[in-house]
Design an enzyme around this catalytic site. Structure first.
Site, short mmCIF file in Angstrom:
data_model
loop_
_atom_site.label_atom_id
_atom_site.label_comp_id
_atom_site.label_asym_id
_atom_site.label_seq_id
_atom_site.Cartn_x
_atom_site.Cartn_y
_atom_site.Cartn_z
CB SER A 271 11.45 2.27 -5.62
OG SER A 271 10.91 1.38 -6.75
CE1 TYR B 97 12.16 6.41 -9.31
CE2 TYR B 97 12.52 4.26 -8.91
CZ TYR B 97 11.72 5.28 -8.78
OH TYR B 97 10.76 5.24 -7.94
#
Length: 327
Positions: free
Chosen positions: A174, A186
Site C-alpha cells: 500500500s 495496517y
C-alpha cells in the site's frame, strides 16, 4: 570557450534529452511480453472481491491459467460464474497453516513439473479507520496475521513451485507502506510487506525469480466501503475506555469522523489502475520492482516520502483536529 559551452540552457537541453531517452528505453523494455502465456499458472489470494477478483477475471481473459484462492465458497462460485473453464478456485484462509498446506498441494497437482509462474499475495484486511490508541490489541494481531504473517507463510509454502518455473511473486502492499499516515497496525503490516519483499528480491535474484511490490493509493473496495467503515469507527469509539474518550473528546471524534468520511468519498473507483500493474508484473519480460498505483500515490505520497520528516509531518497533520486535552 567554444560557443554554447557552459551555457545553462544547453545543459538543460542535454539533461531533458537524457531523461527523455531513459523513459523511451524503459517504455520499450517494459512493453516486451513473456512467451507462452497460455501455459503459465498464476495463483492469486483474496479473490472473493476487490483487486484479486478483478485480476483473476482480467488474467483469465488474457488466456493465463488462473488458480484463484477465495475465503468463502460463495465468493469462489461467483467468480467461476464470471470466468472461463480454465479458471479454477480453491478455499484458502491465510491465517491457518493447514489451509495453506492444502492449497499448496492443490496447486502442485495442477502445475506439475512446470512449476508456478506467478504468485500474487493480495489477501488483506483493514481495521477501523481510527486512532491507534482506540484499537484493541486483538485487532492488531488479526491484521498482522492476515496482511503480513499470512503473506509470508503463503510465499514460503509456494516458493519451491515458483522457483521451479523461474517465475514472479507480486506482493500487494500500500502507499501506506511508504508513508505512515493513519491506521497504525495496517501501516505496520504494509511496511513489513515492503521489507519482506525487498529481502526476498535480493535473495532470489540468482534463481531468476522476480519480486514486485504494488502500492495502491486510495481505492473504493470492500475495505473502504463508506457505510461499513464509518460504522466500524463509531463502534470502536463506543468501546474506547472512558479515560481515552476524555483525552480526545467528542468534538475531536466528530471532526475525525467527518475527515475520514471525506477521504473515503474521494477514493478512486478505477480498480484497473491497480490490476494493470499486477498484470504487467506477471507478463512483462522486465517487470518493475515497485508499482505506485493511482494518481494520489504517484503525485502526492511518493514525492512526500522524499521530504524531510518534519516537513512531511506538517503537511500530513496540519488539518487534523486537536484533542480535548492537547497541551
Amino acid at each position: 570557450m567554444p560557443p554554447g559551452e557552459g551555457d545553462p540552457l544547453t545543459m538543460w537541453l542535454y539533461l531533458a534529452a537524457l531523461v527523455g531517452l531513459y523513459y523511451l528505453l524503459r517504455w520499450y523494455r517494459e512493453r516486451q511480453v513473456v512467451s507462452d502465456l497460455r501455459d503459465k499458472y498464476v495463483f492469486i489470494t483474496g479473490c472473493d472481491s476487490g483487486f484479486g477478483n478483478l485480476l483473476a477475471r482480467q488474467l483469465d481473459l488474457r488466456g493465463l491459467r488462473v488458480l484463484a484462492a477465495c475465503l468463502t465458497e460463495k465468493g469462489a462460485e461467483q467468480l467461476r460464474d464470471q470466468t472461463s473453464d480454465r479458471l479454477e478456485t480453491v478455499i484458502l484462509d491465510v491465517t491457518k497453516t493447514e489451509s495453506i498446506s492444502a492449497a499448496t498441494e492443490w496447486v502442485k497437482e495442477r502445475v506439475g513439473d512446470r512449476g508456478l509462474w506467478g504468485l500474487v499475495n493480495n489477501a488483506g484486511i483493514f481495521h477501523p479507520l481510527c486512532c491507534t490508541e482506540w484499537l484493541k490489541i486483538e485487532t492488531y494481531v488479526d491484521v498482522l496475521k492476515v496482511n503480513l504473517i499470512g503473506l509470508m507463510e503463503v510465499t514460503l509454502s509456494m516458493l519451491p513451485l515458483v522457483r521451479k518455473a523461474q517465475g514472479r511473486i507480486v506482493n500487494v502492499s500500500s502507499i501506506l507502506g511508504r508513508v505512515a499516515f493513519f491506521g497504525g497496525v495496517y501501516c505496520s503490516s504494509k511496511y513489513g510487506v515492503e521489507a519482506f519483499s525487498d529481502i526476498l528480491r535480493r535473495e532470489l535474484q540468482h534463481f531468476r525469480v522476480k519480486i514486485s511490490i504494488v502500492e495502491p493509493g486510495y481505492f473504493r473496495t470492500g475495505m473502504t466501503d463508506l457505510l461499513w467503515s464509518l460504522g466500524r469507527i463509531k463502534q470502536a469509539w463506543e468501546e474506547v475506555p472512558s479515560h481515552i474518550k476524555e483525552a480526545y473528546g467528542q468534538k475531536f471524534f466528530d471532526a475525525y469522523h467527518n475527515g475520514v468520511k471525506q477521504g473515503l468519498l474521494r477514493c478512486s473507483t478505477n480498480l484497473n489502475l491497480v490490476t494493470d500493474c499486477m498484470e504487467h508484473a506477471l507478463i512483462s519480460v522486465h517487470p518493475r520492482t515497485r508499482y505506485s498505483a493511482g494518481w494520489d500515490s504517484q503525485f502526492f505520497f511518493i514525492p512526500l516520502s522524499y521530504l524531510p520528516t518534519s516537513l512531511a509531518d506538517y503537511i500530513l497533520t496540519r488539518s487534523w483536529p486537536k484533542p480535548a486535552q492537547a497541551v
